[in-house]
Design an enzyme around this catalytic site. Structure first.
Site, short mmCIF file in Angstrom:
data_model
loop_
_atom_site.label_atom_id
_atom_site.label_comp_id
_atom_site.label_asym_id
_atom_site.label_seq_id
_atom_site.Cartn_x
_atom_site.Cartn_y
_atom_site.Cartn_z
N TRP A 101 -34.52 -12.58 -39.46
CA TRP A 101 -34.07 -11.36 -38.40
C TRP A 101 -34.71 -10.30 -39.04
CZ3 TRP A 101 -33.03 -12.38 -33.96
CH2 TRP A 101 -32.16 -13.45 -33.39
N ASP A 170 -28.82 -3.98 -40.51
CA ASP A 170 -28.67 -4.82 -39.59
C ASP A 170 -27.54 -5.96 -39.84
OD1 ASP A 170 -28.37 -6.98 -37.67
OD2 ASP A 170 -30.44 -7.62 -37.81
N LYS A 194 -21.08 -12.13 -33.08
CA LYS A 194 -20.81 -12.98 -34.29
C LYS A 194 -19.24 -12.76 -34.78
CE LYS A 194 -25.29 -13.99 -34.05
NZ LYS A 194 -26.29 -12.90 -34.45
C1 LIG Z 1 -28.02 -12.54 -34.15
C2 LIG Z 1 -28.42 -11.60 -34.98
C3 LIG Z 1 -29.58 -10.73 -34.18
C4 LIG Z 1 -29.97 -10.91 -32.67
O1 LIG Z 1 -28.96 -10.48 -31.72
P1 LIG Z 1 -29.19 -10.14 -30.38
O2 LIG Z 1 -27.82 -9.60 -30.12
O3 LIG Z 1 -29.40 -11.77 -29.87
O4 LIG Z 1 -30.22 -9.44 -30.08
C5 LIG Z 1 -30.29 -9.86 -35.03
N1 LIG Z 1 -29.73 -9.70 -36.33
C6 LIG Z 1 -28.98 -10.73 -36.91
C7 LIG Z 1 -28.57 -10.47 -38.35
C8 LIG Z 1 -28.28 -11.65 -36.01
O5 LIG Z 1 -27.45 -12.50 -36.78
#
Ligand SMILES: *Cc1c(COP(=O)(O)O)cnc(C)c1O
Length: 358
Positions: A101, A170, A194
């Site tokens: 990511w 993030d 999540k």
């Molecule tokens: C799932 C995830 C993303 C992407 O998320 P989207 O909502 O599909 O854009 C980005 N960073 C992390 C750490 C993730 O777990």
């Protein structure tokens, strides 16, 4: 029948929340309509939206000088929104590369600004995370971006660095899993699917002063201050996801808050890692200090058995254990809504599988 769902995202939701939502599905609060059929500017919906925000502020103990935004576009949209807002003056920023990511975040930001990758664990296939003590920020960088929990590799940075630069995180797959000192960050973002609620919603927690420093000459839809000024209703927000996130926040509060979940999550993860470490059939290849509490990756001694493992697991009511295609092996995502019992069932199954095929 509901089964144990270890999906990385969209992930398991608390059953109590799903039941409550079901009971309100056709008609919300004597309004004559479903919550989904209601104007986002109506009195009923606005109070739902405000309450969700208030509860999140309470749960995370978010200081007054921060705003909380309920946006769309997922964490992926933040990969570009962040550099569009904050890259305008120095046109460079520092990024830490610790998994898939953060790699994507870097790739998107590179289209907008100069990215300095100041630390990377890519050389060892992201089996550890670069130590924050070794991160050297660049003089001209506008901010430092990192990902505290790499969902795909199951690799975590448990302590944010102490650094004299706006810190951007993030936190998609780790937010609300434990208490967090928001004041250490200038901006925290997380896709909801999540640990917060259904997909379609992105939470942004942002220092107001930092926000005002952002570029004012970008389109409104990309501008944090514009979303903030309109209480995240610059355009129609994802009303149903926002409403459901509010239910999850109430559930977190009623369960005992983030202190409770921190204990639960650590218990779940350590039980699973302990089992993996003691077995000669299963293994985890992440440095112990960087092991994720939310996403536990593991391999079988013989990957010819992967397919059999997954189909047997499914027959035993354990779903979505397949590792990400870029890593292989298995991954058990054990977010807040996964009870301890689910992890016990997984371990029981892993024991049985080892005794049969190991
Ligand atoms: C799932 C995830 C993303 C992407 O998320 P989207 O909502 O599909 O854009 C980005 N960073 C992390 C750490 C993730 O777990």
């Amino acid at each position: 029948m509901r089964k144990w769902n270890f999906c990385a995202g969209p992930a398991v939701l608390p059953e109590d929340v799903l039941k409550e939502v079901k009971s309100e599905f056709l008609e919300f609060n004597n309004s004559g309509t479903s919550i989904m059929e209601m104007s986002h500017r109506s009195e009923i919906y606005t109070s739902v939206a405000i309450e969700a925000k208030k509860d999140l502020i309470e749960i995370l103990n978010i200081p007054k000088n921060y705003d909380v935004l309920f946006l769309q576009g997922g964490a992926t949209h933040q990969f570009s929104m962040v550099p569009y807002n904050f890259g305008h003056n120095t046109k460079e920023a520092d990024y830490v590369l610790s998994g898939s990511w953060s790699k994507k975040a870097i790739s998107e930001a590179s289209k907008i600004i100069k990215v300095n990758t100041i630390a990377s664990s890519e050389g060892k296939n992201f089996t550890y995370a670069p130590d924050p003590n070794d991160w050297k920020v660049s003089e001209k960088s506008a901010y430092l971006h990192f990902c505290p929990n790499e969902t795909i590799q199951g690799v975590a940075i448990h302590e944010p660095p102490i650094i004299d630069k706006p810190l951007i995180s993030d936190a998609s797959s780790v937010i609300l899993s434990e208490p967090l000192d928001v004041s250490k960050f200038s901006l925290i973002y997380a896709g909801a699917q999540k640990n917060i609620g259904p997909s379609g919603l992105t939470i942004v927690i942002i220092d107001r002063e930092f926000m005002e420093y952002g570029d004012q000459n970008i389109p409104n839809i990309l501008k944090y201050s514009e979303h903030s000024n309109s209480d995240s209703m610059l355009n129609t927000p994802p009303t149903f996801a926002w409403y459901m996130a509010g239910k999850v926040f109430k559930w977190i509060k009623d369960s005992g808050g983030l202190d409770y979940f921190s204990i639960q999550n650590n218990k779940k993860a350590s039980e699973l890692y302990k089992f993996i470490d003691e077995s000669s059939f299963y293994s985890n290849n992440i440095d112990i200090k960087n092991r994720s509490i939310m996403n536990v990756t593991f391999f079988l001694a013989n990957d010819d058995l992967d397919k059999t493992f997954l189909s047997n697991a499914e027959e035993n009511g354990l779903l979505n254990l397949k590792g990400h295609r870029s890593v292989g092996g298995m991954r058990a995502s054990i977010y807040n809504a996964m009870p301890f019992e689910g992890v016990e069932e997984l371990i029981k199954f892993m024991e049985y599988f080892e005794s049969k095929y190991g």
